[in-house]
Motif scaffolding. Sequence first.
Motif, PDB file in Angstrom:
ATOM      1  N   ARG A 164       0.821  -1.214   0.000  1.00  0.00           N
ATOM      2  CA  ARG A 164       0.000   0.000   0.000  1.00  0.00           C
ATOM      3  C   ARG A 164       0.855   1.264   0.000  1.00  0.00           C
ATOM      4  NH1 ARG A 164      -3.546  -2.059   4.034  1.00  0.00           N
ATOM      5  NH2 ARG A 164      -2.281  -0.981   5.581  1.00  0.00           N
ATOM      6  N   GLU A 165       1.872   1.277   0.842  1.00  0.00           N
ATOM      7  CA  GLU A 165       2.614   2.513   1.104  1.00  0.00           C
ATOM      8  C   GLU A 165       3.753   2.760   0.125  1.00  0.00           C
ATOM      9  OE1 GLU A 165       3.746   1.843   5.126  1.00  0.00           O
ATOM     10  OE2 GLU A 165       1.664   1.886   5.855  1.00  0.00           O
ATOM     11  N   SER A 166       4.363   1.685  -0.412  1.00  0.00           N
ATOM     12  CA  SER A 166       5.546   1.901  -1.258  1.00  0.00           C
ATOM     13  C   SER A 166       5.592   1.003  -2.496  1.00  0.00           C
ATOM     14  CB  SER A 166       6.816   1.673  -0.429  1.00  0.00           C
ATOM     15  OG  SER A 166       6.853   0.345   0.061  1.00  0.00           O
ATOM     16  N   ASP A 167       4.472   0.309  -2.793  1.00  0.00           N
ATOM     17  CA  ASP A 167       4.429  -0.601  -3.948  1.00  0.00           C
ATOM     18  C   ASP A 167       5.543  -1.644  -3.889  1.00  0.00           C
ATOM     19  OD1 ASP A 167       2.207   0.659  -4.987  1.00  0.00           O
ATOM     20  OD2 ASP A 167       3.357   1.978  -6.311  1.00  0.00           O
ATOM     21  N   GLN A 168       5.868  -2.072  -2.672  1.00  0.00           N
ATOM     22  CA  GLN A 168       6.906  -3.074  -2.493  1.00  0.00           C
ATOM     23  C   GLN A 168       6.408  -4.225  -1.628  1.00  0.00           C
ATOM     24  OE1 GLN A 168      10.247  -1.056  -0.689  1.00  0.00           O
ATOM     25  NE2 GLN A 168      11.276  -0.795  -2.654  1.00  0.00           N
ATOM     26  N   ILE A 169       6.804  -5.443  -2.009  1.00  0.00           N
ATOM     27  CA  ILE A 169       6.673  -6.598  -1.125  1.00  0.00           C
ATOM     28  C   ILE A 169       7.984  -6.681  -0.356  1.00  0.00           C
ATOM     29  CG2 ILE A 169       6.430  -9.108  -0.992  1.00  0.00           C
ATOM     30  CD1 ILE A 169       5.033  -8.956  -3.747  1.00  0.00           C
ATOM     31  N   ARG A 170       7.941  -6.401   0.922  1.00  0.00           N
ATOM     32  CA  ARG A 170       9.156  -6.420   1.745  1.00  0.00           C
ATOM     33  C   ARG A 170       9.116  -7.658   2.652  1.00  0.00           C
ATOM     34  NH1 ARG A 170      12.078  -1.895   2.029  1.00  0.00           N
ATOM     35  NH2 ARG A 170      12.660  -2.256   4.210  1.00  0.00           N
ATOM     36  N   LEU A 171       9.838  -8.698   2.253  1.00  0.00           N
ATOM     37  CA  LEU A 171       9.891  -9.944   3.017  1.00  0.00           C
ATOM     38  C   LEU A 171      11.318 -10.490   3.005  1.00  0.00           C
ATOM     39  CD1 LEU A 171       6.702 -11.958   1.925  1.00  0.00           C
ATOM     40  CD2 LEU A 171       7.132 -10.954   4.167  1.00  0.00           C
ATOM     41  N   PRO A 172      11.719 -11.193   4.051  1.00  0.00           N
ATOM     42  CA  PRO A 172      13.083 -11.742   4.120  1.00  0.00           C
ATOM     43  C   PRO A 172      13.180 -13.144   3.529  1.00  0.00           C
ATOM     44  CG  PRO A 172      12.024 -11.975   6.257  1.00  0.00           C
ATOM     45  CD  PRO A 172      11.014 -11.311   5.352  1.00  0.00           C
ATOM     46  N   PHE A 173      12.716 -13.298   2.274  1.00  0.00           N
ATOM     47  CA  PHE A 173      12.694 -14.618   1.646  1.00  0.00           C
ATOM     48  C   PHE A 173      13.861 -14.856   0.700  1.00  0.00           C
ATOM     49  CE2 PHE A 173       7.845 -15.760   1.873  1.00  0.00           C
ATOM     50  CZ  PHE A 173       7.916 -15.688   3.254  1.00  0.00           C
ATOM     51  N   GLY A 174      14.735 -13.855   0.517  1.00  0.00           N
ATOM     52  CA  GLY A 174      15.849 -14.015  -0.410  1.00  0.00           C
ATOM     53  C   GLY A 174      15.360 -14.360  -1.805  1.00  0.00           C
TER      54      GLY A 174
END
Length: 305
Positions: A164-174
Motif C-alpha cells: 500500500r505505502e511503497s508498492d513493495q513486497i518487503r519480506l526476508p525470503f531471499g
Amino acid sequence: MPNPILVTGAAGRVGAVGRTVTELLLKQGKAVRAMVRTEDERAQALRALGAEVVVGDLLDLDSMHRAITGCETMYFGMSVSDTYLAATVNTAVLAKHHGVKAFINMSQMTVSQMSITETTPSPQHKLHWLAEQALNWSGLPVVHVRPTVFLEGFFLTLTSDSVRESDQIRLPFGEGKTSPVAAEDVARAIAALLANPQPHIGKIYHLTGPQSENMHFFAQEYSKALGRTISYQDIPVEPWRDDLLNRRWPVHVVNHLSALADLHRAGRFDRTSDDVRTLTGQEPLTVQEFVRQNAATFTPSAKAA
C-alpha cells in the motif's frame, strides 16, 4: 439424527480454516458441532448458519468431553501456540476415549522434512512433529493434512502495508521459491475429508498452491492483479523479526515466522503437490487471483478509508 462432525477452531475470522470448513459442511447438509473459545457474535453467526455451537478449551478435559461426545468424525486445528502439543494430546486422549472413527489433523508441510535426527529452528514445527508422532502412537484413525505457508499469513497480513505505502513486497525470503496456499483451498480439502473420511485414514496430504516461484515472480503477479508495478525488496531477517516483536507479536509466533523466513531463504519451501486438486476436484487459488480478491487491502485508498 446423524452424528455431528466436530470442527475445532470454528470461530476464526472470516476466511479462517475452521470457520470455512464449518460453512462448507453445513452447505452440504452435514450436522456440525462447532467448537469455539468464547461466546460472542462469531458463535452466534455459526448458530445462525445451523451449527451446534459448544464453547470450550482444547486444554480442558471437561470441555473436550462435551465437545467430542457423540462425534465419530472430527477436525483438529489450532493456531500457532506454545501449548499446541498439550492441546493435541489432550484432544487425542478424549477422542480415543469416545471412540472417534476419523481424526483429521491439521499439521504443517515442513514436518515432511523432519525426522528423529532432522528438525528446524521453529518451535512450532517441533511441536507439530511431536504431535504427529503422538497421534500415530495413539492408534487413532488419523489423516494428517500438511499445508505449506498460507497466503493469508505472509502474503496478506505481512505484505499489505508495504504494498500500500511503497508498492513493495518487503519480506526476508531471499531468492527462495515458495508455493503459498489459500486457507479456502485448505478448508475445501479438509471438508472433503470430513465428508467421507474412511478411504483416507492413515494417509498424509500435502497442500500447496499451483506454482512454486520466487518473490520476484510473485511481485509481477501482484502487479497484474493490482494494475500497478509492485516490486520485491528482500530484507534481512533480524530487523524484520525485531519489528514484529516491537509490534507486540507473541515471541513464539515471531520465532516461528523467523524460522520460516530462514527456510525460505534456504530453498526449503520450493515444493508443489496436486493434493488440493485430488481431494477437491478444483485447482488451488493462484497468488494473482488471491491478490485480486483482496485488492482493497493492497490499495492506498483502503488505508485512508
